[in-house]
Design a protein around this motif. Structure first.
Motif, PDB file in Angstrom:
ATOM      1  N   GLN A  32      -3.411  -2.181  -1.100  1.00 39.59           N
ATOM      2  CA  GLN A  32      -3.120  -1.960   0.313  1.00 39.59           C
ATOM      3  C   GLN A  32      -1.667  -2.253   0.630  1.00 39.59           C
ATOM      4  O   GLN A  32      -1.029  -1.500   1.351  1.00 39.59           O
ATOM      5  CB  GLN A  32      -4.026  -2.826   1.182  1.00 39.59           C
ATOM      6  N   ASP A  33      -1.137  -3.325   0.111  1.00 43.25           N
ATOM      7  CA  ASP A  33       0.250  -3.661   0.384  1.00 43.25           C
ATOM      8  C   ASP A  33       1.178  -2.565  -0.107  1.00 43.25           C
ATOM      9  O   ASP A  33       2.101  -2.176   0.585  1.00 43.25           O
ATOM     10  CB  ASP A  33       0.610  -4.994  -0.266  1.00 43.25           C
ATOM     11  N   SER A  39       6.292   0.180   7.265  1.00 41.79           N
ATOM     12  CA  SER A  39       6.486   0.800   8.580  1.00 41.79           C
ATOM     13  C   SER A  39       5.187   1.308   9.194  1.00 41.79           C
ATOM     14  O   SER A  39       5.186   2.280   9.936  1.00 41.79           O
ATOM     15  CB  SER A  39       7.491   1.951   8.461  1.00 41.79           C
ATOM     16  N   LEU A  40       4.084   0.656   8.915  1.00 42.01           N
ATOM     17  CA  LEU A  40       2.796   1.095   9.438  1.00 42.01           C
ATOM     18  C   LEU A  40       2.741   0.916  10.949  1.00 42.01           C
ATOM     19  O   LEU A  40       3.089  -0.135  11.484  1.00 42.01           O
ATOM     20  CB  LEU A  40       1.661   0.296   8.799  1.00 42.01           C
ATOM     21  N   GLN A  41       2.321   1.967  11.614  1.00 43.10           N
ATOM     22  CA  GLN A  41       2.068   1.904  13.054  1.00 43.10           C
ATOM     23  C   GLN A  41       0.689   2.502  13.277  1.00 43.10           C
ATOM     24  O   GLN A  41       0.471   3.673  13.022  1.00 43.10           O
ATOM     25  CB  GLN A  41       3.122   2.687  13.833  1.00 43.10           C
ATOM     26  N   GLY A  42      -0.255   1.673  13.712  1.00 38.80           N
ATOM     27  CA  GLY A  42      -1.625   2.133  13.889  1.00 38.80           C
ATOM     28  C   GLY A  42      -2.398   2.059  12.581  1.00 38.80           C
ATOM     29  O   GLY A  42      -1.954   1.470  11.605  1.00 38.80           O
ATOM     30  N   ASN A  43      -3.569   2.666  12.572  1.00 37.11           N
ATOM     31  CA  ASN A  43      -4.417   2.665  11.379  1.00 37.11           C
ATOM     32  C   ASN A  43      -3.835   3.585  10.313  1.00 37.11           C
ATOM     33  O   ASN A  43      -3.246   4.616  10.637  1.00 37.11           O
ATOM     34  CB  ASN A  43      -5.824   3.129  11.733  1.00 37.11           C
ATOM     35  N   PRO A  44      -4.034   3.228   9.035  1.00 39.90           N
ATOM     36  CA  PRO A  44      -3.596   4.131   7.964  1.00 39.90           C
ATOM     37  C   PRO A  44      -4.289   5.481   8.094  1.00 39.90           C
ATOM     38  O   PRO A  44      -5.448   5.560   8.508  1.00 39.90           O
ATOM     39  CB  PRO A  44      -4.037   3.412   6.689  1.00 39.90           C
ATOM     40  N   LYS A  45      -3.584   6.535   7.723  1.00 40.77           N
ATOM     41  CA  LYS A  45      -4.122   7.899   7.812  1.00 40.77           C
ATOM     42  C   LYS A  45      -3.917   8.623   6.495  1.00 40.77           C
ATOM     43  O   LYS A  45      -3.140   8.195   5.652  1.00 40.77           O
ATOM     44  CB  LYS A  45      -3.410   8.658   8.936  1.00 40.77           C
ATOM     45  N   GLY A  46      -4.601   9.732   6.332  1.00 44.59           N
ATOM     46  CA  GLY A  46      -4.409  10.601   5.182  1.00 44.59           C
ATOM     47  C   GLY A  46      -4.690   9.920   3.860  1.00 44.59           C
ATOM     48  O   GLY A  46      -5.660   9.188   3.699  1.00 44.59           O
ATOM     49  N   ARG A  47      -3.807  10.171   2.896  1.00 43.51           N
ATOM     50  CA  ARG A  47      -3.987   9.659   1.535  1.00 43.51           C
ATOM     51  C   ARG A  47      -4.025   8.131   1.506  1.00 43.51           C
ATOM     52  O   ARG A  47      -4.784   7.538   0.746  1.00 43.51           O
ATOM     53  CB  ARG A  47      -2.859  10.189   0.645  1.00 43.51           C
ATOM     54  N   ALA A  48      -3.202   7.481   2.341  1.00 44.24           N
ATOM     55  CA  ALA A  48      -3.199   6.015   2.383  1.00 44.24           C
ATOM     56  C   ALA A  48      -4.583   5.506   2.780  1.00 44.24           C
ATOM     57  O   ALA A  48      -5.114   4.569   2.178  1.00 44.24           O
ATOM     58  CB  ALA A  48      -2.146   5.506   3.356  1.00 44.24           C
ATOM     59  N   SER A  49      -5.188   6.118   3.764  1.00 43.64           N
ATOM     60  CA  SER A  49      -6.523   5.715   4.209  1.00 43.64           C
ATOM     61  C   SER A  49      -7.550   5.943   3.089  1.00 43.64           C
ATOM     62  O   SER A  49      -8.413   5.111   2.834  1.00 43.64           O
ATOM     63  CB  SER A  49      -6.905   6.504   5.452  1.00 43.64           C
ATOM     64  N   ASP A  50      -7.440   7.098   2.406  1.00 50.42           N
ATOM     65  CA  ASP A  50      -8.362   7.405   1.307  1.00 50.42           C
ATOM     66  C   ASP A  50      -8.262   6.378   0.190  1.00 50.42           C
ATOM     67  O   ASP A  50      -9.269   5.935  -0.345  1.00 50.42           O
ATOM     68  CB  ASP A  50      -8.060   8.789   0.731  1.00 50.42           C
ATOM     69  N   LEU A  51      -7.040   5.977  -0.159  1.00 52.13           N
ATOM     70  CA  LEU A  51      -6.852   5.023  -1.247  1.00 52.13           C
ATOM     71  C   LEU A  51      -7.405   3.652  -0.881  1.00 52.13           C
ATOM     72  O   LEU A  51      -7.932   2.949  -1.738  1.00 52.13           O
ATOM     73  CB  LEU A  51      -5.356   4.896  -1.575  1.00 52.13           C
TER      74      LEU A  51
END
Length: 53
Positions: A32-33, A39-51
């Motif tokens: 996750q780190d 520079s995360l703003q809000g919930n992770p999206k896309g590939r980051a969220s999938d991982l």
């Protein structure tokens, strides 16, 4: 992309191995780190969220 390149340089200088094939066996907090970065703003999206899932 200057910050990620700088961070990669630090990791290499510390002698930390970089092995994408081993990522699934690492602890989630380490992944996750690296995925979220600095520079995360809000919930992770896309590939980051999938991982993270």
């Amino acid at each position: 992309m200057r910050v990620p390149a700088h961070q990669l340089t630090i990791v290499k200088q510390l002698g930390i191995p970089i092995d994408n094939q081993s990522l699934p066996s690492l602890q989630a907090d380490v992944i996750q780190d690296g995925v979220i970065g600095y520079s995360l703003q809000g919930n992770p999206k896309g590939r980051a969220s999938d991982l993270i899932r």
